[in-house]
Enzyme design. Sequence first.
Site, PDB file in Angstrom:
ATOM      1  N   VAL A  96       0.955  -1.150  -0.125  1.00  0.00           N
ATOM      2  CA  VAL A  96      -0.028   0.005   0.041  1.00  0.00           C
ATOM      3  C   VAL A  96       0.959   1.262   0.013  1.00  0.00           C
ATOM      4  O   VAL A  96       0.600   2.325  -0.667  1.00  0.00           O
ATOM      5  CB  VAL A  96      -0.943   0.092   1.435  1.00  0.00           C
ATOM      6  N   GLN A 105       2.306   0.310 -11.555  1.00  0.00           N
ATOM      7  CA  GLN A 105       1.502  -0.785 -10.499  1.00  0.00           C
ATOM      8  C   GLN A 105       0.674  -1.450 -11.552  1.00  0.00           C
ATOM      9  O   GLN A 105       0.760  -2.842 -11.498  1.00  0.00           O
ATOM     10  CB  GLN A 105       0.966  -0.238  -9.432  1.00  0.00           C
ATOM     11  N   SER A 139      -8.880 -13.946  -5.026  1.00  0.00           N
ATOM     12  CA  SER A 139      -8.738 -13.199  -3.936  1.00  0.00           C
ATOM     13  C   SER A 139     -10.142 -12.593  -3.727  1.00  0.00           C
ATOM     14  O   SER A 139     -10.868 -12.149  -4.967  1.00  0.00           O
ATOM     15  CB  SER A 139      -7.496 -11.990  -3.808  1.00  0.00           C
ATOM     16  N   TYR A 193      -4.396  -4.534  -8.275  1.00  0.00           N
ATOM     17  CA  TYR A 193      -4.464  -5.775  -7.644  1.00  0.00           C
ATOM     18  C   TYR A 193      -5.873  -6.531  -7.806  1.00  0.00           C
ATOM     19  O   TYR A 193      -6.032  -7.550  -8.262  1.00  0.00           O
ATOM     20  CB  TYR A 193      -3.875  -5.915  -6.205  1.00  0.00           C
ATOM     21  N   GLY A 194      -6.908  -5.694  -7.420  1.00  0.00           N
ATOM     22  CA  GLY A 194      -8.339  -6.111  -7.323  1.00  0.00           C
ATOM     23  C   GLY A 194      -8.603  -6.347  -8.874  1.00  0.00           C
ATOM     24  O   GLY A 194      -9.285  -7.497  -9.062  1.00  0.00           O
ATOM     25  N   VAL A 230      -3.819 -14.185   4.856  1.00  0.00           N
ATOM     26  CA  VAL A 230      -2.627 -15.238   5.119  1.00  0.00           C
ATOM     27  C   VAL A 230      -1.506 -14.576   5.414  1.00  0.00           C
ATOM     28  O   VAL A 230      -0.897 -13.768   4.560  1.00  0.00           O
ATOM     29  CB  VAL A 230      -2.583 -16.305   3.845  1.00  0.00           C
TER      30      VAL A 230
END
Length: 276
Positions: A96, A105, A139, A193-194, A230
Amino acid sequence: MSNVPVAVVTGSNKGIGFAIVRALCKQFPGDVYLTARDTGRGQEAVAKLQEEGLHPLFHQLDIDDLQSIRVLRDFLKEKYGGLNVLINNAGIAFKVRDTTPFAIQAEVTLKTNFFGTRNVCTELLPLVKPYGRVVNVSSMASSSALGGCSQELQQKFRSDIITEDELVELMTKFVEDTKKSVHEKEGWPNTAYGVSKIGVTVLSRIQARMLNEKRKGDHILLNACCPGWVRTDMAGPKATKSPDEGAETPVYLALLPSDADGPHGQFLSNKTVRTW
Ligand code: NAP
Protein backbone atom coordinates in the site's frame (compact mmCIF):
# COMPACT_ATOMS: atom_id res chain seq x y z
CA MET A 1 6.27 -42.36 -19.92
CA SER A 2 5.20 -42.38 -16.29
CA ASN A 3 1.61 -43.23 -15.30
CA VAL A 4 2.05 -41.62 -11.91
CA PRO A 5 -0.45 -38.76 -11.28
CA VAL A 6 1.22 -35.37 -11.23
CA ALA A 7 0.41 -32.03 -9.56
CA VAL A 8 2.00 -28.65 -10.30
CA VAL A 9 1.86 -25.58 -8.07
CA THR A 10 3.03 -22.23 -9.46
CA GLY A 11 4.95 -19.76 -7.28
CA SER A 12 5.50 -22.30 -4.54
CA ASN A 13 8.93 -21.48 -3.12
CA LYS A 14 7.25 -19.58 -0.26
CA GLY A 15 3.95 -18.45 1.22
CA ILE A 16 0.67 -20.14 0.37
CA GLY A 17 2.11 -22.02 -2.62
CA PHE A 18 4.75 -23.61 -0.40
CA ALA A 19 2.06 -24.67 2.08
CA ILE A 20 -0.04 -26.07 -0.78
CA VAL A 21 2.91 -28.23 -1.88
CA ARG A 22 3.40 -29.39 1.72
CA ALA A 23 -0.27 -30.44 1.95
CA LEU A 24 -0.25 -32.13 -1.46
CA CYS A 25 2.91 -34.07 -0.55
CA LYS A 26 0.90 -35.50 2.35
CA GLN A 27 -2.40 -36.07 0.53
CA PHE A 28 -1.92 -36.35 -3.25
CA PRO A 29 -1.18 -39.85 -4.51
CA GLY A 30 1.53 -38.93 -7.03
CA ASP A 31 4.37 -36.59 -7.90
CA VAL A 32 4.08 -33.01 -6.62
CA TYR A 33 6.06 -30.27 -8.36
CA LEU A 34 7.16 -27.23 -6.40
CA THR A 35 7.92 -24.59 -9.02
CA ALA A 36 9.69 -21.24 -8.71
CA ARG A 37 10.96 -18.58 -11.08
CA ASP A 38 14.29 -18.65 -9.26
CA THR A 39 15.91 -22.10 -9.21
CA GLY A 40 17.98 -21.35 -6.09
CA ARG A 41 14.94 -20.25 -4.05
CA GLY A 42 12.99 -23.23 -5.40
CA GLN A 43 15.62 -25.77 -4.46
CA GLU A 44 16.00 -24.27 -0.98
CA ALA A 45 12.25 -24.66 -0.53
CA VAL A 46 12.40 -28.30 -1.67
CA ALA A 47 15.19 -28.92 0.85
CA LYS A 48 13.02 -27.44 3.65
CA LEU A 49 10.20 -29.85 2.86
CA GLN A 50 12.67 -32.74 2.62
CA GLU A 51 13.71 -31.91 6.18
CA GLU A 52 10.05 -32.49 7.09
CA GLY A 53 10.27 -35.95 5.50
CA LEU A 54 8.37 -34.90 2.36
CA HIS A 55 9.43 -35.46 -1.24
CA PRO A 56 8.39 -32.69 -3.62
CA LEU A 57 10.04 -32.52 -7.05
CA PHE A 58 11.24 -29.27 -8.57
CA HIS A 59 10.81 -27.55 -11.93
CA GLN A 60 11.65 -23.97 -12.83
CA LEU A 61 8.66 -21.83 -13.86
CA ASP A 62 8.45 -18.08 -14.36
CA ILE A 63 4.87 -17.33 -15.34
CA ASP A 64 5.99 -14.03 -16.90
CA ASP A 65 8.14 -15.96 -19.36
CA LEU A 66 6.36 -17.85 -22.14
CA GLN A 67 9.51 -19.84 -22.93
CA SER A 68 9.73 -21.04 -19.31
CA ILE A 69 6.05 -22.07 -19.39
CA ARG A 70 6.60 -24.01 -22.63
CA VAL A 71 9.63 -25.84 -21.27
CA LEU A 72 7.49 -27.05 -18.35
CA ARG A 73 4.66 -27.95 -20.75
CA ASP A 74 6.99 -30.08 -22.90
CA PHE A 75 8.51 -31.72 -19.83
CA LEU A 76 5.06 -32.70 -18.48
CA LYS A 77 3.95 -33.95 -21.87
CA GLU A 78 7.02 -36.13 -22.30
CA LYS A 79 7.41 -37.43 -18.78
CA TYR A 80 3.75 -37.86 -17.76
CA GLY A 81 1.70 -37.44 -20.95
CA GLY A 82 -0.09 -34.49 -19.29
CA LEU A 83 -0.97 -33.45 -15.75
CA ASN A 84 -3.67 -34.14 -13.17
CA VAL A 85 -3.66 -31.11 -10.89
CA LEU A 86 -2.71 -27.52 -11.69
CA ILE A 87 -2.73 -24.83 -9.02
CA ASN A 88 -2.16 -21.33 -10.36
CA ASN A 89 -0.95 -19.68 -7.18
CA ALA A 90 1.89 -17.36 -8.30
CA GLY A 91 1.01 -13.72 -7.83
CA ILE A 92 2.30 -10.32 -6.82
CA ALA A 93 0.99 -7.24 -5.03
CA PHE A 94 2.51 -3.82 -4.49
CA LYS A 95 2.51 -2.72 -0.86
CA VAL A 96 0.00 0.00 0.00
CA ARG A 97 2.83 2.39 0.88
CA ASP A 98 4.64 1.79 -2.45
CA THR A 99 5.04 5.06 -4.34
CA THR A 100 5.47 3.52 -7.82
CA PRO A 101 3.11 5.41 -10.18
CA PHE A 102 -0.29 3.73 -10.39
CA ALA A 103 -0.03 3.13 -14.14
CA ILE A 104 3.18 1.14 -13.63
CA GLN A 105 1.67 -0.78 -10.73
CA ALA A 106 -1.28 -1.62 -13.00
CA GLU A 107 0.91 -2.84 -15.85
CA VAL A 108 3.24 -4.90 -13.66
CA THR A 109 0.46 -6.42 -11.54
CA LEU A 110 -1.72 -7.34 -14.52
CA LYS A 111 1.31 -8.77 -16.33
CA THR A 112 1.87 -11.47 -13.71
CA ASN A 113 -1.48 -11.99 -12.01
CA PHE A 114 -3.65 -11.95 -15.12
CA PHE A 115 -1.58 -12.32 -18.29
CA GLY A 116 1.00 -14.70 -16.73
CA THR A 117 -1.71 -16.90 -15.19
CA ARG A 118 -3.59 -16.89 -18.49
CA ASN A 119 -0.46 -17.93 -20.40
CA VAL A 120 0.08 -20.86 -18.02
CA CYS A 121 -3.55 -21.89 -18.59
CA THR A 122 -3.28 -21.56 -22.37
CA GLU A 123 -0.25 -23.86 -22.43
CA LEU A 124 -1.18 -26.34 -19.68
CA LEU A 125 -4.97 -26.70 -19.74
CA PRO A 126 -4.92 -28.77 -22.95
CA LEU A 127 -2.64 -31.22 -21.08
CA VAL A 128 -4.96 -31.69 -18.11
CA LYS A 129 -6.10 -35.32 -17.99
CA PRO A 130 -9.66 -36.57 -17.44
CA TYR A 131 -10.77 -36.07 -13.81
CA GLY A 132 -8.10 -33.35 -13.53
CA ARG A 133 -8.49 -30.46 -11.12
CA VAL A 134 -7.50 -26.84 -11.78
CA VAL A 135 -7.41 -24.16 -9.09
CA ASN A 136 -6.80 -20.50 -9.83
CA VAL A 137 -5.85 -18.61 -6.69
CA SER A 138 -7.75 -15.33 -6.87
CA SER A 139 -8.80 -13.18 -3.92
CA MET A 140 -11.81 -11.66 -2.16
CA ALA A 141 -10.20 -8.48 -3.50
CA SER A 142 -11.71 -9.52 -6.84
CA SER A 143 -15.24 -9.37 -5.39
CA SER A 144 -14.68 -6.02 -3.70
CA ALA A 145 -13.06 -4.59 -6.84
CA LEU A 146 -16.04 -5.86 -8.85
CA GLY A 147 -18.32 -3.90 -6.51
CA GLY A 148 -16.23 -0.80 -7.24
CA CYS A 149 -16.68 -1.10 -11.01
CA SER A 150 -19.28 0.83 -13.01
CA GLN A 151 -22.59 -0.98 -13.61
CA GLU A 152 -21.55 -1.51 -17.21
CA LEU A 153 -18.27 -3.20 -16.27
CA GLN A 154 -19.96 -5.24 -13.54
CA GLN A 155 -22.43 -6.54 -16.09
CA LYS A 156 -19.60 -7.56 -18.42
CA PHE A 157 -17.61 -9.30 -15.67
CA ARG A 158 -20.69 -11.18 -14.44
CA SER A 159 -21.76 -12.17 -17.95
CA ASP A 160 -22.20 -15.85 -18.76
CA ILE A 161 -21.24 -15.27 -22.37
CA ILE A 162 -18.13 -13.07 -22.06
CA THR A 163 -15.28 -14.58 -24.12
CA GLU A 164 -11.61 -14.87 -23.16
CA ASP A 165 -10.73 -12.39 -25.94
CA GLU A 166 -13.22 -9.87 -24.54
CA LEU A 167 -11.77 -10.32 -21.05
CA VAL A 168 -8.22 -9.80 -22.36
CA GLU A 169 -9.43 -6.66 -24.14
CA LEU A 170 -10.91 -5.32 -20.89
CA MET A 171 -7.78 -6.09 -18.84
CA THR A 172 -5.64 -4.40 -21.53
CA LYS A 173 -7.99 -1.41 -21.52
CA PHE A 174 -7.61 -1.05 -17.74
CA VAL A 175 -3.83 -0.78 -18.10
CA GLU A 176 -4.20 1.69 -20.98
CA ASP A 177 -6.77 3.76 -19.05
CA THR A 178 -4.41 4.05 -16.05
CA LYS A 179 -1.69 5.36 -18.39
CA LYS A 180 -4.06 8.06 -19.60
CA SER A 181 -5.27 8.68 -16.02
CA VAL A 182 -8.85 8.07 -17.15
CA HIS A 183 -9.43 4.72 -15.41
CA GLU A 184 -11.83 6.13 -12.80
CA LYS A 185 -13.78 8.04 -15.42
CA GLU A 186 -13.95 4.78 -17.41
CA GLY A 187 -15.59 3.00 -14.46
CA TRP A 188 -12.59 1.16 -12.96
CA PRO A 189 -11.89 0.92 -9.23
CA ASN A 190 -8.63 2.34 -7.90
CA THR A 191 -6.96 -1.03 -7.32
CA ALA A 192 -4.59 -2.75 -9.73
CA TYR A 193 -4.43 -5.90 -7.60
CA GLY A 194 -8.23 -6.04 -7.35
CA VAL A 195 -8.67 -5.66 -11.12
CA SER A 196 -5.99 -8.31 -11.79
CA LYS A 197 -7.91 -10.71 -9.56
CA ILE A 198 -11.23 -9.83 -11.26
CA GLY A 199 -9.38 -11.06 -14.33
CA VAL A 200 -8.41 -14.33 -12.62
CA THR A 201 -11.93 -15.01 -11.32
CA VAL A 202 -13.64 -14.20 -14.64
CA LEU A 203 -11.03 -16.18 -16.58
CA SER A 204 -11.84 -19.19 -14.38
CA ARG A 205 -15.56 -18.84 -15.11
CA ILE A 206 -14.84 -18.69 -18.85
CA GLN A 207 -12.44 -21.65 -18.76
CA ALA A 208 -14.95 -23.78 -16.85
CA ARG A 209 -17.59 -22.94 -19.48
CA MET A 210 -15.17 -23.90 -22.27
CA LEU A 211 -14.47 -27.23 -20.54
CA ASN A 212 -18.23 -27.83 -20.41
CA GLU A 213 -18.51 -27.11 -24.11
CA LYS A 214 -15.43 -28.93 -25.37
CA ARG A 215 -14.50 -31.64 -22.85
CA LYS A 216 -17.69 -32.42 -20.93
CA GLY A 217 -16.94 -36.15 -20.72
CA ASP A 218 -13.55 -35.53 -19.11
CA HIS A 219 -15.01 -34.56 -15.71
CA ILE A 220 -12.40 -31.85 -15.15
CA LEU A 221 -13.29 -29.41 -12.35
CA LEU A 222 -11.86 -25.87 -12.48
CA ASN A 223 -12.46 -23.16 -9.88
CA ALA A 224 -11.13 -19.89 -8.52
CA CYS A 225 -10.71 -19.31 -4.81
CA CYS A 226 -9.55 -16.94 -2.12
CA PRO A 227 -7.15 -18.48 0.40
CA GLY A 228 -8.20 -16.00 3.09
CA TRP A 229 -6.00 -13.36 4.73
CA VAL A 230 -2.75 -15.24 5.17
CA ARG A 231 0.52 -14.40 6.96
CA THR A 232 2.97 -14.29 4.05
CA ASP A 233 5.42 -11.77 2.63
CA MET A 234 2.52 -10.45 0.57
CA ALA A 235 -0.01 -9.86 3.35
CA GLY A 236 2.31 -9.37 6.34
CA PRO A 237 2.38 -10.70 9.90
CA LYS A 238 -0.99 -9.28 11.03
CA ALA A 239 -3.01 -11.55 8.73
CA THR A 240 -5.28 -14.02 10.48
CA LYS A 241 -4.43 -17.35 8.82
CA SER A 242 -1.22 -19.36 8.79
CA PRO A 243 0.04 -20.42 5.33
CA ASP A 244 -1.13 -24.00 6.07
CA GLU A 245 -4.62 -22.68 6.83
CA GLY A 246 -4.48 -20.56 3.66
CA ALA A 247 -3.70 -23.70 1.68
CA GLU A 248 -6.86 -25.47 2.84
CA THR A 249 -9.35 -24.19 0.25
CA PRO A 250 -6.98 -24.52 -2.76
CA VAL A 251 -6.04 -28.05 -1.64
CA TYR A 252 -9.71 -28.99 -1.09
CA LEU A 253 -10.43 -27.93 -4.69
CA ALA A 254 -7.34 -29.74 -6.01
CA LEU A 255 -8.39 -32.98 -4.33
CA LEU A 256 -12.12 -33.01 -5.15
CA PRO A 257 -12.93 -36.73 -5.44
CA SER A 258 -13.35 -38.32 -8.86
CA ASP A 259 -17.12 -38.77 -8.37
CA ALA A 260 -17.67 -35.07 -7.57
CA ASP A 261 -19.54 -33.11 -10.23
CA GLY A 262 -18.87 -29.74 -8.58
CA PRO A 263 -17.99 -27.15 -7.64
CA HIS A 264 -17.00 -26.11 -11.15
CA GLY A 265 -16.57 -22.59 -12.54
CA GLN A 266 -17.13 -21.13 -9.08
CA PHE A 267 -15.38 -18.69 -6.78
CA LEU A 268 -14.89 -20.08 -3.27
CA SER A 269 -13.50 -19.00 0.06
CA ASN A 270 -13.39 -21.13 3.21
CA LYS A 271 -14.44 -24.08 1.00
CA THR A 272 -17.75 -22.32 0.32
CA VAL A 273 -19.08 -21.13 -3.04
CA ARG A 274 -19.49 -17.34 -3.06
CA THR A 275 -21.86 -15.33 -5.21
CA TRP A 276 -19.98 -13.50 -7.98
P1 NAP B 1 3.96 -14.49 -1.47
O1 NAP B 1 4.36 -15.02 -0.14
O2 NAP B 1 4.44 -13.16 -1.92
O3 NAP B 1 4.34 -15.60 -2.58
C1 NAP B 1 4.10 -15.38 -3.92
C2 NAP B 1 4.78 -16.47 -4.71
O4 NAP B 1 4.54 -16.22 -6.11
C3 NAP B 1 6.29 -16.49 -4.52
O5 NAP B 1 6.74 -17.82 -4.55
C4 NAP B 1 6.79 -15.72 -5.73
O6 NAP B 1 8.11 -16.05 -6.11
C5 NAP B 1 5.80 -16.23 -6.76
N1 NAP B 1 5.81 -15.45 -8.00
C6 NAP B 1 5.63 -14.12 -8.16
N2 NAP B 1 5.77 -13.81 -9.46
C7 NAP B 1 6.05 -14.96 -10.12
C8 NAP B 1 6.32 -15.28 -11.47
N3 NAP B 1 6.36 -14.35 -12.42
N4 NAP B 1 6.57 -16.57 -11.78
C9 NAP B 1 6.54 -17.52 -10.85
N5 NAP B 1 6.33 -17.28 -9.55
C10 NAP B 1 6.09 -16.00 -9.20
O7 NAP B 1 2.38 -14.39 -1.60
P2 NAP B 1 1.20 -15.34 -1.03
O8 NAP B 1 0.50 -14.56 0.01
O9 NAP B 1 1.70 -16.69 -0.72
O10 NAP B 1 0.25 -15.37 -2.30
C11 NAP B 1 -0.02 -16.53 -3.07
C12 NAP B 1 -1.28 -16.28 -3.88
O11 NAP B 1 -2.38 -16.05 -3.00
C13 NAP B 1 -1.19 -15.04 -4.76
O12 NAP B 1 -1.83 -15.30 -5.99
C14 NAP B 1 -1.95 -13.99 -3.97
O13 NAP B 1 -2.47 -12.97 -4.80
C15 NAP B 1 -3.04 -14.85 -3.36
N6 NAP B 1 -3.68 -14.27 -2.17
C16 NAP B 1 -2.95 -14.08 -1.02
C17 NAP B 1 -3.60 -13.57 0.10
C18 NAP B 1 -2.88 -13.37 1.42
O14 NAP B 1 -3.51 -12.89 2.38
N7 NAP B 1 -1.60 -13.71 1.52
C19 NAP B 1 -4.97 -13.24 0.04
C20 NAP B 1 -5.67 -13.47 -1.14
C21 NAP B 1 -5.01 -13.99 -2.23
P3 NAP B 1 9.39 -15.16 -5.62
O15 NAP B 1 9.78 -15.66 -4.28
O16 NAP B 1 10.39 -15.46 -6.70
O17 NAP B 1 8.96 -13.73 -5.60
